[in-house]
Write an enzyme that holds these catalytic residues in place. Structure first.
Site, PDB file in Angstrom:
ATOM      1  N   ASP A 446      46.140  13.203 104.977  1.00 15.72           N
ATOM      2  CA  ASP A 446      45.227  12.641 103.984  1.00 15.72           C
ATOM      3  C   ASP A 446      45.495  13.241 102.613  1.00 15.72           C
ATOM      4  O   ASP A 446      45.492  12.555 101.606  1.00 15.72           O
ATOM      5  CB  ASP A 446      43.772  12.896 104.389  1.00 15.72           C
ATOM      6  CG  ASP A 446      43.458  14.372 104.604  1.00 15.72           C
ATOM      7  OD1 ASP A 446      44.379  15.136 104.931  1.00 15.72           O
ATOM      8  OD2 ASP A 446      42.285  14.767 104.455  1.00 15.72           O
ATOM      9  N   ARG A 450      43.798  20.894 100.091  1.00 13.95           N
ATOM     10  CA  ARG A 450      42.594  21.599 100.518  1.00 13.95           C
ATOM     11  C   ARG A 450      42.691  21.961 102.006  1.00 13.95           C
ATOM     12  O   ARG A 450      43.728  21.785 102.637  1.00 13.95           O
ATOM     13  CB  ARG A 450      41.353  20.764 100.219  1.00 13.95           C
ATOM     14  CG  ARG A 450      41.264  19.483 101.019  1.00 13.95           C
ATOM     15  CD  ARG A 450      39.950  18.762 100.731  1.00 13.95           C
ATOM     16  NE  ARG A 450      39.870  17.510 101.445  1.00 13.95           N
ATOM     17  CZ  ARG A 450      39.570  16.345 100.897  1.00 13.95           C
ATOM     18  NH1 ARG A 450      39.334  16.267  99.591  1.00 13.95           N
ATOM     19  NH2 ARG A 450      39.491  15.245 101.619  1.00 13.95           N
ATOM     20  N   ASP A 451      41.574  22.443 102.558  1.00 15.63           N
ATOM     21  CA  ASP A 451      41.583  22.893 103.952  1.00 15.63           C
ATOM     22  C   ASP A 451      41.466  21.712 104.903  1.00 15.63           C
ATOM     23  O   ASP A 451      40.604  21.678 105.763  1.00 15.63           O
ATOM     24  CB  ASP A 451      40.447  23.891 104.185  1.00 15.63           C
ATOM     25  CG  ASP A 451      39.087  23.302 103.796  1.00 15.63           C
ATOM     26  OD1 ASP A 451      39.066  22.267 103.099  1.00 15.63           O
ATOM     27  OD2 ASP A 451      38.058  23.874 104.181  1.00 15.63           O
ATOM     28  N   GLU A 452      42.331  20.716 104.715  1.00 13.44           N
ATOM     29  CA  GLU A 452      42.398  19.570 105.629  1.00 13.44           C
ATOM     30  C   GLU A 452      43.862  19.307 105.949  1.00 13.44           C
ATOM     31  O   GLU A 452      44.375  19.801 106.921  1.00 13.44           O
ATOM     32  CB  GLU A 452      41.703  18.341 105.025  1.00 13.44           C
ATOM     33  CG  GLU A 452      40.293  18.204 105.571  1.00 13.44           C
ATOM     34  CD  GLU A 452      39.588  16.945 105.127  1.00 13.44           C
ATOM     35  OE1 GLU A 452      39.573  15.976 105.891  1.00 13.44           O
ATOM     36  OE2 GLU A 452      39.028  16.954 104.013  1.00 13.44           O
ATOM     37  N   ASP A 459      43.759   6.666 106.876  1.00 14.44           N
ATOM     38  CA  ASP A 459      44.524   6.716 105.632  1.00 14.44           C
ATOM     39  C   ASP A 459      45.911   6.106 105.815  1.00 14.44           C
ATOM     40  O   ASP A 459      46.364   5.288 105.011  1.00 14.44           O
ATOM     41  CB  ASP A 459      44.640   8.162 105.132  1.00 14.44           C
ATOM     42  CG  ASP A 459      43.278   8.821 104.930  1.00 14.44           C
ATOM     43  OD1 ASP A 459      42.401   8.686 105.806  1.00 14.44           O
ATOM     44  OD2 ASP A 459      43.082   9.492 103.899  1.00 14.44           O
ATOM     45  N   GLU A 725      42.100  10.692  95.419  1.00 14.98           N
ATOM     46  CA  GLU A 725      41.265  10.334  96.574  1.00 14.98           C
ATOM     47  C   GLU A 725      40.136   9.384  96.162  1.00 14.98           C
ATOM     48  O   GLU A 725      39.856   8.405  96.827  1.00 14.98           O
ATOM     49  CB  GLU A 725      40.667  11.606  97.175  1.00 14.98           C
ATOM     50  CG  GLU A 725      39.693  11.347  98.303  1.00 14.98           C
ATOM     51  CD  GLU A 725      39.290  12.616  99.023  1.00 14.98           C
ATOM     52  OE1 GLU A 725      39.303  13.684  98.379  1.00 14.98           O
ATOM     53  OE2 GLU A 725      38.977  12.550 100.228  1.00 14.98           O
ATOM     54  N   HIS A 746      45.936  11.721  97.313  1.00 11.44           N
ATOM     55  CA  HIS A 746      45.541  10.992  98.515  1.00 11.44           C
ATOM     56  C   HIS A 746      46.187   9.618  98.379  1.00 11.44           C
ATOM     57  O   HIS A 746      45.946   8.935  97.402  1.00 11.44           O
ATOM     58  CB  HIS A 746      44.018  10.797  98.471  1.00 11.44           C
ATOM     59  CG  HIS A 746      43.248  11.468  99.540  1.00 11.44           C
ATOM     60  ND1 HIS A 746      43.090  12.827  99.598  1.00 11.44           N
ATOM     61  CD2 HIS A 746      42.544  10.964 100.594  1.00 11.44           C
ATOM     62  CE1 HIS A 746      42.304  13.132 100.641  1.00 11.44           C
ATOM     63  NE2 HIS A 746      41.978  12.020 101.267  1.00 11.44           N
TER      64      HIS A 746
END
Ligand code: BGC
Length: 918
Positions: A446, A450-452, A459, A725, A746
Site C-alpha cells: 500500500d 509508515r508502519d504498514e 490497492d 494516499e 500510495h
C-alpha cells in the site's frame, strides 16, 4: 537480439537465465518484421541439436517442447520464424536458460541461527571455511533466509540482489536464490558466508498495542553449494551446525520500520579466519524447504543526488527532489565513535521533517565511524520512503556530493511510456511510475514509509491494469498470487485483506478480496498468461463462494463490514470509509464483478458447467442490484459518481436507454461538483471510462485536467512527485492532512493511468496479450497531443494523436504479432502490422460563452477562465468561504451566479463582477 530482430525470452524472467520451472514457456517478438508480415510457424532449437516446429501464429507462452530441464545445466535455446510468405528468418541469438529449482530431496542445508542472541531480531553472520583441492567445472549456490541476506564468497558479493530472498507468506513458503559462483571458486581455502538481518521476518506488525513479531524473534539462514568437477563427480556443502556464527558484525540492529544501526568499529573481514569470535551455529527449529524464485529480485535500480540542502533544528536536510524508496549511501571521514543519524520523511512541514505520518516507523539509520579514512555507509536490511533526509552528527558540514539516495525496487522491466501536451498530466504519469517503483518491492504494498508497507489486496486489485502497462509485472504478481492462494486456503476460502496475512484474521471485504478474481484476469488479458488463470481458477471459485456466503446468497451483499469507496474525498479525515456511495452497493457490484469474471474465466478454460453456474448467480445479483438501487428515472440511490461508474463499467445495468440515462446522470453529478474528483479507491479507476464510453469527453477532460483540490492534478500543483494516499494528503495551505493515515506514496488513485493509455492514447488490449489492439483514442478537449508506447507481448505498440490546423492526425504502429481494430471519428477498419496514419477533421468546438454575474452557474462552471476568476477572488478574500461556495453550490443549476453567492460580502461580489467584465 542483433541481426535476426528476434527477442526470445523464458517464462517470467528477462533479468536472469534462472527459471523456476523445468518446462519454462517461451515467448518471442519479431521486432524487424516487414510490413504485412505474419508468423506461420516457429522453429525452436535446443543446444544446437534438438529442433521442434510449432505451427501457427502463437508467440507468447509457448509450451516448452523439449524434455524437462535438469537443475543447474545451462541450455541454449534459439528461435526462428517462418512468415506466411514461406520465408524463414535468421536464427535468434541463443538464450541461456537454467533451472533454478532443486530436485526432490536435494535440499540438505539446515536453516541456522545464533545460539544465544543478545537482542530480538539480532543481525548475525554465518560462515563456513572449506578447502577446495581443484577448480570446479561448475559451482551453484543456493541460499535462503527467514530474514534478509547478503551472500558472499571470500568477501565478494555473489549477486546484486537486495533484501533477498524477499517477503513471502513464510508459513507456506520461503524462497531461495540460485547463483552461479564458478568464477569465485579457485582452488585453496575458501570462505562462504551469509550476512543476515531480520528483514520482514522479525518485523513487528499490527496496529498500536496489538503490534508484535508475528513470524519469529530471530532470523535464520541457509546455504548450499553444489560443486561439479570435470570428472563428473559432485560435492555439496550445506549449512548446519558445523558452520559458525557471530553477532559481532558491523550491523548492530536492523528493522524494516525501525531503520538500521551500523558501527564500523565492529567491521569484520569475516572471510579472514583470524577475524571475529565464532561459535557453532544453532540449527533453527523451523526447517522449511525453500522454493526457487520465479521473478526478479529487489535491486538497486537508480541513484539520485540531492538537489537542495537546508538546515533544520537538528541537522542538515537534503532534498532529493523525488519521493523515492530506498536509502542513503554516504561517504564520510571523522573521529572514531562519531555517530551520524539519518531520519527520513516524504514532506517537510515548516522546514522540518514531517514524521508524524510514519507513525510507529522510526525510519532512522545510525552510522558510527571507525575513524579509518574514508568510510562508506549504506544500510543493508531496511528501506525507507522519503524525499528528504535529515543528517545530524555529521563531522563538519555535510558534503552533498558525498551523499546519494539509492532507489530500490523489484527489478521489473519498464514497458509503458506516455506523453501529452500538458506538463502537469505528464508529471502525474511520472508520479504514478514512481509510486509503482516504490510499492513494487518484493510484493505489492500500500505504501513504503509508515508502519504498514503491507500487501493490501484492494490497492493492487485497483492498480493492476496500470501496473501491467507500466512494467512487466507478470512474474511479480504471479509470485504474489501463490501467497494469496495459500493464505486464502488457510482462511477457509476467504481472501485476507493483506497478503501475506500478518494480521492473522480475515473477513471477506469487497474490492479487497476480489484481487483473487481480478488480478489473474488482468494478467491473462495483458500478458496472455493462461496457465496462471488455470492455477487461479480454484481460488476464484473459493473467493466467490465466500462472497456468496457472506451475502447470504446471490443477491445484495449488505451484511458484512466493508471498506467501501475508501477515501472518498468527502469523507472526514478520520473516517476513510465514510463514502457517499453505500458500502452495500459497492459490495454487491463487486460480487457481480467476481461472478462475471469467474464465469468468463471458466468458459475460457473450458469449464462450461462452472461458467454457467457463475453466470446464473451473476444474473441474480444483477437483478437484485437493479431492484434495490436503480430508480425508475434512471438514477441510483447513491447519487454519486462511484455508484454510476460501477453500474456502467461492471455491466450491472443493461439496456441501452437506462445505461445512457445513468451516464447522463453521472455527467450531471460530475458537473454538480464543478468537475472536482468525487470518488475514492473504487470509483477512481472507472469514472473516466464511464464518461468517455458515453461520449462525455469534455466532462472527462474537465475532471482530468482539474487542478483545484481535490483532483488528480492538485497534488502535482503542490509539487508532488508520487501519488498520494489521499486526494489532499497535503492541504492547500501546505500542512499535512491531520488524518492518522496520510501517505504521500500510495498508487491506488494513480489507477487512472490505465485509462490514459487505453483511451487517451488508444492502446487497449482487445484480445489476450494485445494480439488484437483496440485503437479508439479520444482527442481530449484541452490537449493538443497525446502519445504512448507500450511494449506488449505482441511487440512494441505506439499510438496517439495530434491536433494540427483544424485536423487531427492519428498514428498507430502495430507490431508483428498483432492486428488492430481502429475506431476513429467516422472511420472503422482493421489493420495489420506496420505504421498507420489517418487524418480526420476536428469537430467545431463551441467556445465557452462569456459570463457575467447574472449568468447561470451552469454556464459559469463551463467557462474555466471565468470559474477560476470567481474562485480566485473568493479565495483572496477568504479561503474557507471560497471552498464553501464551491462545495455548497450545485453547478448544474440555472441559478444566477449573483444569487449563488448570496453569503459573499458585497465588495467581494463587486470585485468578481469587475474581473468578469474585464
Ligand atoms: C492502507 C490502505 C488499505 C486500507 C484498507 C490502509 O491502512 O494503507 O491502502 O487498503 O488500509 O483499510
Amino acid at each position: 537480439m542483433t541481426g535476426s530482430g528476434l527477442q526470445l525470452s523464458a517464462e517470467y524472467r528477462r533479468d536472469s537465465s534462472w527459471v523456476a520451472t523445468p518446462r519454462p514457456r517461451l515467448s518471442w517478438v519479431f521486432t524487424q518484421a516487414p510490413p504485412g508480415w505474419s508468423q506461420a510457424a516457429a522453429e525452436l532449437r535446443l543446444n544446437d541439436d534438438r529442433m521442434e516446429q510449432i505451427n501457427g501464429p502463437l508467440n507468447v507462452f509457448v509450451g516448452w517442447p523439449f524434455e524437462d530441464l535438469v537443475a543447474r545445466e545451462t541450455y541454449q535455446v534459439q528461435v526462428r520464424l517462418q512468415g506466411t510468405d514461406g520465408i524463414w528468418t535468421a536464427w535468434s541469438d541463443p538464450l541461456d536458460i537454467r533451472l533454478g529449482t532443486l530436485g526432490p530431496g536435494e535440499w540438505q542445508a539446515r536453516f541456522s541461527a545464533l545460539t544465544a542472541p543478545r537482542q530480538e531480531a539480532q543481525p548475525f553472520i554465518i560462515r563456513h571455511r572449506f578447502l577446495l583441492d581443484r577448480k570446479p567445472a561448475r559451482a551453484t549456490l543456493y541460499w535462503s533466509a527467514l530474514g534478509a541476506v547478503k551472500a558472499r564468497i571470500d568477501g565478494v558479493e555473489v549477486d546484486d540482489s537486495v533484501l533477498a530472498p524477499g517477503w513471502t507468506s513464510y508459513a507456506d513458503r520461503v524462497l531461495h536464490e540460485t547463483t552461479d559462483v564458478t568464477a569465485l571458486l579457485e582452488p585453496g581455502w575458501r570462505t562462504i558466508g551469509l550476512e543476515v538481518t531480520g528483514g520482514w521476518y522479525t518485523e513487528v506488525y499490527g496496529f498500536a498495542d496489538e503490534a508484535r513479531r508475528v513470524y519469529g524473534e530471530q532470523p535464520c539462514a541457509a546455504a548450499q553449494l553444489h560443486l561439479l568437477f570435470d570428472d563428473g563427480s559432485e560435492e555439496i556443502i550445506a549449512s548446519g551446525d558445523d558452520w559458525e556464527t557471530t553477532e559481532g558484525g558491523e550491523v548492530v540492529a536492523s528493522g524494516i520500520y525501525e531503520g538500521e544501526t551500523i558501527d564500523h568499529r565492529r567491521s569484520l573481514r569475516w572471510w579472514d579466519p583470524q577475524e571475529g569470535d565464532w561459535e557453532a551455529a544453532a540449527v533453527a527449529p523451523d526447517q522449511p524447504v525453500p522454493v526457487a524464485r520465479m521473478n526478479e529480485p529487489v535491486r538497486r535500480v537508480d541513484t539520485l543526488a540531492p538537489v537542495k540542502v537546508s538546515s533544520s533544528a537538528a541537522g542538515t536536510i537534503l532534498d532529493f527532489g523525488q519521493n523515492l524508496v530506498g536509502r542513503l549511501r554516504i561517504e564520510v571521514q571523522g573521529e572514531p565513535g562519531t555517530r551520524i543519524e539519518i531520519r527520513h520523511a516524504e514532506v517537510l512541514e515548516d522546514g522540518e521533517l514531517a514524521t508524524r505520518p510514519l507513525r510507529r516507523a522510526a525510519a532512522t539509520d545510525t552510522f558510527i565511524l571507525s575513524g579509518t579514512g574514508t568510510e562508506v555507509f549504506e544500510p543493508v536490511g531496511t528501506f525507507h520512503g522519503f524525499r528528504y533526509a535529515e543528517i545530524s552528527g555529521y563531522p563538519g558540514e555535510v558534503d552533498p556530493e558525498r551523499v546519494q539516495a539509492i532507489v530500490l525496487q523489484s527489478d521489473l522491466r519498464r514497458t509503458g511510456w506516455l506523453e501529452t501536451s500538458n506538463p502537469l498530466l505528464n508529471q502525474l504519469h511520472e508520479n504514478i511510475v514512481w509510486s509503482m517503483r516504490g510499492n513494487f518491492l518484493s510484493l505489492p504494498t500500500d505504501c513504503p514509509q509508515r508502519d504498514e508497507r503491507l500487501g493490501w489486496t484492494g490497492d493492487v486489485q485497483i492498480f493492476a491494469p496500470t501496473a501491467a502497462t507500466l512494467f512487466d509485472c507478470n512474474g511479480f504478481l504471479a509470485n504474489w498470487l501463490v501467497d494469496l492462494r495459500a493464505e486464502q486456503d488457510r482462511a477457509g476460502g476467504v481472501v485476507p485483506n493483506i497478503v501475506p496475512n500478518v494480521f492473522g484474521f480475515a473477513w471477506p471485504a469487497a474490492a479487497w478480496g476480489d484481487a483473487a478474481t481480478v488480478i489473474p484476469t488482468v494478467l491473462a488479458e495483458r500478458f496472455a498468461d493462461d496457465d496462471l488463470l488455470t492455477k487461479s481458477l480454484d481460488s476464484m471459485k473459493a473467493w466467490v463462494s465466500s462472497e456468496l456466503a457472506a451475502a447470504g446468497g446471490p443477491g445484495l451483499w449488505e451484511t458484512t463490514l466493508q471498506f467501501g469507496d475508501w477515501l472518498d474525498p468527502d469523507a472526514p479525515a478520520d473516517m476513510a470509509g465514510a463514502a457517499k456511495t453505500q458500502p452495500g452497493l459497492v459490495a454487491t457490484a463487486y460480487l457481480y464483478r467476481s461472478l462475471d469474471l469467474l464465469s468468463k474465466a471458466a468458459a475460457h478454460l473450458g469449464e462450461d458447467e462452472s461458467a454457467a453456474r457463475a453466470r446464473e448467480s451473476a444474473d441474480d445479483v444483477r437483478a437484485a442490484f437493479a431492484a434495490a438501487y436503480l430508480t425508475s428515472e434512471g438514477r441510483l440511490v447513491s447519487d454519486a459518481p462511484t455508484a454510476y461508474a460501477l453500474a456502467l463499467q461492471f455491466g450491472l445495468i443493461q439496456g441501452l436507454s437506462t445505461r445512457e440515462a445513468l451516464a447522463r446522470r453521472l455527467a450531471h453529478v460530475i458537473k454538480r461538483d464543478a468537475y472536482h474528483i468525487s470518488t475514492g479507491f473504487i470509483g477512481t479507476p472507472l469514472v473516466l471510462d464511464a464518461l468517455t464510453d458515453f461520449g462525455y469527453d469534455s466532462h472527462a477532460a474537465a475532471l482530468l485536467l482539474q487542478t483545484r483540490c481535490p483532483s488528480w492534478l492538485y497534488p502535482v500543483t503542490m509539487g508532488a512527485t508520487t501519488v498520494w494516499e489521499r486526494w489532499d494528503s497535503m492541504l492547500p495551505d501546505g500542512s499535512v492532512n491531520p488524518g492518522e493515515m496520510t501517505s504521500f506514496n500510495h498508487y491506488a488513485l494513480g489507477a487512472v493511468a490505465d485509462w490514459m493509455y487505453r483511451r487517451l492514447a488508444g492502446i487497449a488490449p482487445a484480445a489476450p496479450g494485445y494480439s488484437l489492439i483496440r485503437f479508439a483514442p479520444i482527442a481530449l478537449p484541452g490537449l493538443d497531443h497525446a502519445t504512448a508506447t507500450v511494449d506488449t507481448p505482441a511487440g512494441r505498440v505506439e499510438g496517439g494523436w495530434r491536433r494540427e490546423k483544424g485536423a487531427i492526425l492519428w498514428k498507430l504502429t502495430v507490431p508483428a504479432h498483432a492486428t488492430a481494430a481502429v475506431r476513429l471519428p467516422g472511420l472503422e477498419l482493421e489493420v495489420g502490422p506496420g505504421v498507420h496514419e489517418w487524418t480526420t477533421t476536428e469537430p467545431t468546438r463551441t467556445t465557452a460563452a462569456s459570463v457575467h454575474m447574472w449568468s447561470p452557474v451552469s454556464e459559469v462552471v463551463d467557462n474555466p477562465e471565468a470559474f477560476a476568476t470567481v474562485m480566485k477572488v473568493l479565495a483572496s478574500h477568504d479561503g474557507h468561504l471560497a471552498e464553501m461556495v464551491r462545495r455548497r453550490t450545485d453547478w448544474t443549476l440555472s441559478t444566477p451566479l449573483q444569487i449563488a453567492l448570496f453569503s459573499v460580502p458585497p465588495h467581494v461580489i463587486n470585485q468578481i463582477a469587475k474581473e468578469l467584465d474585464a
